[in-house]
Each structure stands twice: as C-alpha cells, then as structure tokens.
Design an enzyme around this catalytic site. Structure first.
Site, PDB file in Angstrom:
ATOM      1  N   HIS A 186       0.586  -1.810  -0.283  1.00  0.00           N
ATOM      2  CA  HIS A 186      -0.030   0.326  -0.182  1.00  0.00           C
ATOM      3  C   HIS A 186       0.941   1.338   0.126  1.00  0.00           C
ATOM      4  CE1 HIS A 186      -3.575  -2.048   0.417  1.00  0.00           C
ATOM      5  NE2 HIS A 186      -3.043  -2.761   1.150  1.00  0.00           N
ATOM      6  N   GLU A 428       2.954  -6.722 -37.466  1.00  0.00           N
ATOM      7  CA  GLU A 428       4.523  -6.532 -36.840  1.00  0.00           C
ATOM      8  C   GLU A 428       5.257  -7.311 -37.968  1.00  0.00           C
ATOM      9  OE1 GLU A 428       4.595  -8.047 -33.004  1.00  0.00           O
ATOM     10  OE2 GLU A 428       2.529  -9.286 -33.195  1.00  0.00           O
ATOM     11  N   ASP A 452       8.115  -5.823 -32.371  1.00  0.00           N
ATOM     12  CA  ASP A 452       8.047  -7.386 -33.457  1.00  0.00           C
ATOM     13  C   ASP A 452       9.068  -6.448 -34.873  1.00  0.00           C
ATOM     14  OD1 ASP A 452       8.514  -9.622 -31.745  1.00  0.00           O
ATOM     15  OD2 ASP A 452       6.119  -9.136 -31.008  1.00  0.00           O
ATOM     16  N   CYS A 499       1.256  -0.009 -30.186  1.00  0.00           N
ATOM     17  CA  CYS A 499       2.034  -0.590 -28.831  1.00  0.00           C
ATOM     18  C   CYS A 499       3.537  -1.140 -28.437  1.00  0.00           C
ATOM     19  CB  CYS A 499       0.695  -1.537 -28.591  1.00  0.00           C
ATOM     20  SG  CYS A 499       0.723  -2.837 -29.684  1.00  0.00           S
TER      21      CYS A 499
HETATM   22  C1  PEP Z   1       5.328  -5.196 -30.248  1.00  0.00           C
HETATM   23  O1  PEP Z   1       5.787  -6.563 -30.681  1.00  0.00           O
HETATM   24  O2  PEP Z   1       6.072  -4.359 -30.522  1.00  0.00           O
HETATM   25  C2  PEP Z   1       4.785  -5.940 -28.427  1.00  0.00           C
HETATM   26  C3  PEP Z   1       4.270  -5.060 -28.171  1.00  0.00           C
HETATM   27  O3  PEP Z   1       4.085  -6.961 -28.796  1.00  0.00           O
HETATM   28  P1  PEP Z   1       5.516  -7.736 -27.676  1.00  0.00           P
HETATM   29  O4  PEP Z   1       6.503  -6.638 -27.240  1.00  0.00           O
HETATM   30  O5  PEP Z   1       4.334  -8.649 -26.602  1.00  0.00           O
HETATM   31  O6  PEP Z   1       5.487  -8.529 -28.314  1.00  0.00           O
HETATM   32 MG    MG Z   2       5.061  -8.282 -30.791  1.00  0.00          MG
END
Ligand code: PEP
Ligand code: MG
Length: 568
Positions: A186, A428, A452, A499
């Site tokens: 906490h 990717e 990736d 992402c």
């Molecule tokens: C990526 O490949 O950019 C991604 C976000 O996935 P991970 O890092 O989980 O492979």
């Molecule tokens: Mg990935």
C-alpha cells in the site's frame, strides 16, 4: 546512504518525521458478561465501519478511488461471516473483545503471509491495519494524525497503512521511507498514485533517523541519504528541483485531452499485462487500454486459465475503464514467451515458428475458450480483440469467423455478450506491412508492434546483444514500413495505433504526428510525458521534420537528426 526498494521514482529532500504509533497494548481478561462484551465489540465495529467509510469518501474526493476501494474492502473483510463467527465464538468462550479480534485477525495474517503470491501477502497488511484500528477503537487510542504537516516532510514509518494516510496532507510530503513493504504494498501504491518519491524495505529506518534530520530520498534508484553532507545536499537539492519542474510541467496535462499543438486529437492509451496494472493506468490518466498482453494470465501457473477466469479478468479491465476502449490481444505465446504446461515443441527458430496466432489457430479449442471469454466480457465495456503476428489474410478471416460464431452461440444461449466485437490486426511482420492495403479492408483497426516489426524487418533478434547495433526503429526500412502501414489504414479509414515501445519515443513523435498515427499505447508511467510531448508538435513542423528524416539514408543519421529535434 542506504539502499532499499525504489518504489516510487523521484527525488525527495526534507525533514524527517518519524511516524510511530502509540503501542496498542491491553491485558487479556475474561469479561463477566460475554453478551455485554459482544455488544462492546459490535459498537466498536459500527464505529470502525463509519470511520472507514468516511476515510474512503475522503480518498474518492482526492480522486484516489483505488485507496477508497481498499478501505471499503476493509469493511467487507471485517464483515466476513467467518471472521465474525470466530470472534463471537471466542467472546462466548470467555475472551475479551480485544483478544477475540486479535486471534481472528492473526489467523488471517498467518495464512496470507504464507502465500506465494505477493499480492496475497500484501493482504496481510490490510488485516494488520484492520486489527490495529479496531483495537484502537476498543481501547480509545487516538489515530496518528498526518493531516497537518510542515512543508517538505519526509515520512519515516514502519509501514504506511491506508488509515494513516487517508487524511494525509500529501502536498507537504517530500518523500516516504518505510521499513516494510515491497513494490506492490500500500505504501508503494499510495506513493506512486500521489507522485511522492518513496524507498521501502529500509529495515532500520526508524533507528537511523531522528525527528528533524535532513533526509534525501531517491525513489528511482532506491537510495536513502540520512543526514547528507553538504555536497550530497547540493546535488539532491538540484535533482529535486529538476524533478519538481518536470512534475509541474507534466501535471498540466493531467485530465486533459491529448492534442497536437494545432489541435488534432489523439488517443493516448496504456499497455498492461494484467488487471493488477489498472491502478497505474488510472493513476496516470490513460484514455483506455491499447494493449492487454493476455499471455501474462497464462504464465506462472500449472494449467490454462479457465474461460471463467479469463472472462473475469477481461471484464474487470473493461469495467474499470468505464466504456473507454480496451484492446485485448489474444495469446501471444512462443518466440521468447514460453508457457511450459502448453508442451510446445522445441524449435530451431522460435521467433519464426509456431508463435502467437499460429499456435492459437493450431489449437482451436483453447483459442475458442479465450475468444468466448472475450466476446462475453465485451458486454461490459468497449472491448476490441487484437490478433498478434498476422502474416496473411487467411488468419484474420479465420479469427473473425470464430468470433462471429461465438457471438451467435452466446446469443442463442442468452449469454450476455458483445455484438460485432471489433477484430484488429497487430502489424508486426514484414508480410503484414506489405499487404497492409489488403488487411485494412478486412480489419477493424491496426496497431503497429514496433518491437517485433523492427526485429523481423531487420532480421535482428530483439533479445540478442550481439546484433543489438542493428536493431533500430530509426532504420529507413522500418520507418518506411510504418509510414506505409499508416497510409494504408488511412486509405481504408480504419484507426491505426502503435503499441510497441517506440510509441513513447519523443524522437519519433514528429514522424508519427506527420504520418497521422491515431493512437499511442504506452506503459502507464509514460502517459503524461507522451501527452506533453505530442502537444509540442503541429502538423507543419512535424511534416518538415518527417520530410527531412525520411530522406536520410542510415539508421544512425536518422537517429541523430531526430534526437536533435526533440523538444524539451
Ligand atoms: C511489439 O511487438 O511491438 C509488441 C507490442 O508486442 P510484444 O512486445 O509483446 O511482442
Ligand atoms: Mg510483438
């Protein structure tokens, strides 16, 4: 200087206040009238509930609903029929209310403390807190009051409990040092939520410090400076100033929309690995979830999570985000992510092997379990399904077909479910880039996974230090791929996000703004930083940087140029 666990980054410098509680002691005795003793317990319990409820409301008003929920959880724990029964039985058997309460709480503390799971171990701290607060009520002992603190106070405590901090004058707390607690305690959660630098696990902190001592806290590295010398003081003061300026700059962006300098709205969402990360997402003001890496639900256990377990995790995330977008990626196993109980075959080239969607489509029953849990959870929020490692249209079609069939199944069985749950593609692989125009016609959205994508385009293993010098998102090949993918998404009018780690790279921001990226999904702690950064760029300036960068011919030249363009 002492090293502890850096639990909330930042530099604190100020005067020590030792938070020690009055000893909560009593002499166990046998009351003459057990019924009256039970009534004494019941009255204390009512006071406990009323005080705890009011502390929780206090927390809600501070927009700290996570702490509010923890406190409401305390009421539920003490209301637990098993706990109440234990206490009533002890009182009937001749114990005083204090001893009966202590015995019941200690039993829970022992069980929770023995757990392998850190979060469950932390629940022992909740029960300790409940016990102490109840004992204080029974014994008429006043609570520690942190509601009036001198400016620049560094709190030194054995452990900071939610009840101690409920009314705390947080703006006067420059740092926190505790003897107990780990990264998910906490004290840590509270410190991070309030942006107070904290170092935990300094076992003799209360002995090392005296009230009024000057203390420096480096919550990033985990160092605590007890009575720093003049040189250390000057350095800490300078670092503290820089930290405060940065915080101040970032705070302006809390609660604001993410917009570029010329007013283009952008979606800024967070990457998570489990519902446990929600606290960080909310504390950092993310606008949704752009990547829930569900493989973490499958790790550190001996068997697959059931449909119900998965459903409950996905639903929890959807509900916590209150209708904001939640992109959940289906199981991305393989490559460097091994899940031993799945019994996957050893492969010569795991990154090019039976990974992610390939594994899932080869194990349709298990995949259906996950997709069904997702389709059901979509009834409780804006869930979107994302498929990793797509290389061909056929894979996307197969997943969409499964999702639609599962929606129909749920409808036939009257099971609440989402309708037309969006199915998007994680871009990717080079193949996905090259056919992005085709994928964009059938996918509901794109999210570029640069982690990736970079390794596959450059044929450089993302985890191999020997080829690290080749692994660069600034390589013209990677940047052209990103530009192309975004253009294909725009052509078909589908949203496109990113992402991978590059989404939070300030050097890439002008390029991504110029290309028209719609959504940035980043680690929760980077949210405000990215919002601040995007606000610096307007289209014209971003386009100028992009034109220049895209004309450069090596990764090194691009990196050097783009890093030189970063706005402070
Ligand atoms: C990526 O490949 O950019 C991604 C976000 O996935 P991970 O890092 O989980 O492979
Ligand atoms: Mg990935």
């Amino acid at each position: 200087m002492v090293k502890g666990i850096g639990a909330s980054a930042g530099i604190g410098l100020g005067t020590a206040l030792l938070v020690t509680e009055q000893p909560v002691t009593y002499t166990p005795h046998t009351p003459e009238d057990p019924a009256a003793e039970q009534q004494r317990f019941d009255a204390a319990f009512e006071t406990f509930c009323a005080r705890t409820q009011s502390m929780a409301e206090n927390m809600d008003q501070r927009s700290d609903t996570a702490q509010g929920d923890i406190l409401r959880g305390h009421i539920l724990m003490l209301q637990d029929p098993f706990m109440q029964q234990q206490i009533a039985d002890s009182i009937r058997g001749g114990s005083c209310a204090e001893a009966a309460l202590e015995a019941a709480c200690d039993m829970f503390i022992t069980v929770f403390s023995a757990s392998d799971d850190e979060l469950t171990r932390q629940r022992a701290a909740d029960v300790r807190d409940i016990k102490t607060r109840m004992l204080k009520i029974l014994l008429n002992i006043e609570d520690v009051d942190l509601s009036h603190l001198p400016a620049d106070t560094v709190l030194i405590a054995d452990e900071l409990t939610p009840s101690m901090t409920a009314g705390m004058q947080a703006e006067h707390v420059s740092g926190i040092v505790t003897q107990k607690g780990g990264k998910t305690s906490h004290s840590a959660i509270l410190a991070r939520a309030l942006g107070i630098p904290a170092v935990l696990g300094v076992s003799d902190a209360l002995q090392q410090a005296a009230n009024g001592d000057l203390i420096g806290v480096d919550g990033g590295s985990g160092f605590v400076y007890f009575r720093p010398d003049a040189q250390q003081q000057a350095k800490l003061a300078e670092q503290r100033q820089a930290y405060l300026q940065r915080l101040h700059r970032l705070e302006q962006y809390r609660g604001k929309a993410t917009v570029t300098a010329d007013g283009r709205q952008i979606e800024l969402v967070a990457n998570i690995g489990s519902p446990k990360d929600l606290e960080q997402v909310l504390a950092n003001d993310a606008e949704g979830i752009g990547l829930f890496r569900t493989e973490f639900l499958f790790m550190d256990r001996d068997s697959m999570p059931s449909q119900e377990e998965q459903f409950s995790a996905y639903k929890q995330v959807a509900a916590a985000m209150h209708g904001k977008p939640v992109i959940i990626r289906t199981l991305d196993v393989g490559g460097d992510k091994d899940i031993p109980y799945l019994g996957m075959q050893r492969e010569e080239n795991p990154f090019l092997g039976c990974r992610a969607v390939r594994y899932c489509l080869q194990h349709p029953q298990d995949y259906e379990t996950q997709l069904r849990a997702l389709v059901r959870a979509a009834a409780y929020g804006d869930i979107r399904i994302m498929v990793p490692l797509i290389t061909g249209l056929q894979e996307l079609r197969q997943v969409k077909e499964m999702v639609r069939r599962l929606e129909q199944d749920c409808a036939q069985q009257n099971i609440p479910h989402g309708e037309h749950v969006p199915v998007g593609v994680m871009i990717e692989t080079p193949a996905a880039c090259m056919i992005a125009d085709l994928l964009a016609k059938e996918a509901d959205f794109f999210s570029i996974g640069t982690n990736d994508l970079t390794q596959y385009i450059l044929a450089a293993d993302r985890g191999n230090p020997q080829v690290e010098y080749l692994y660069s998102v600034y390589h013209p090949a990677v940047l052209r791929a990103i530009q192309h993918v975004i253009a294909c998404a725009k052509q078909q009018n589908i949203p496109v996000g990113m992402c991978g780690e590059s989404a939070s790279d300030p050097a890439l921001a002008p390029l991504l703004v110029s290309f028209g990226l719609d959504e940035y999904s980043v680690t929760p702690r980077s949210v405000l930083e990215v919002r601040a950064n995007l606000a610096q760029w307007n289209q014209t300036e971003a386009d100028a940087v992009a034109t220049h960068a895209m004309a450069l011919d090596t990764a090194e030249a691009v990196r050097e140029y783009l890093q030189g363009c970063v706005k402070a």
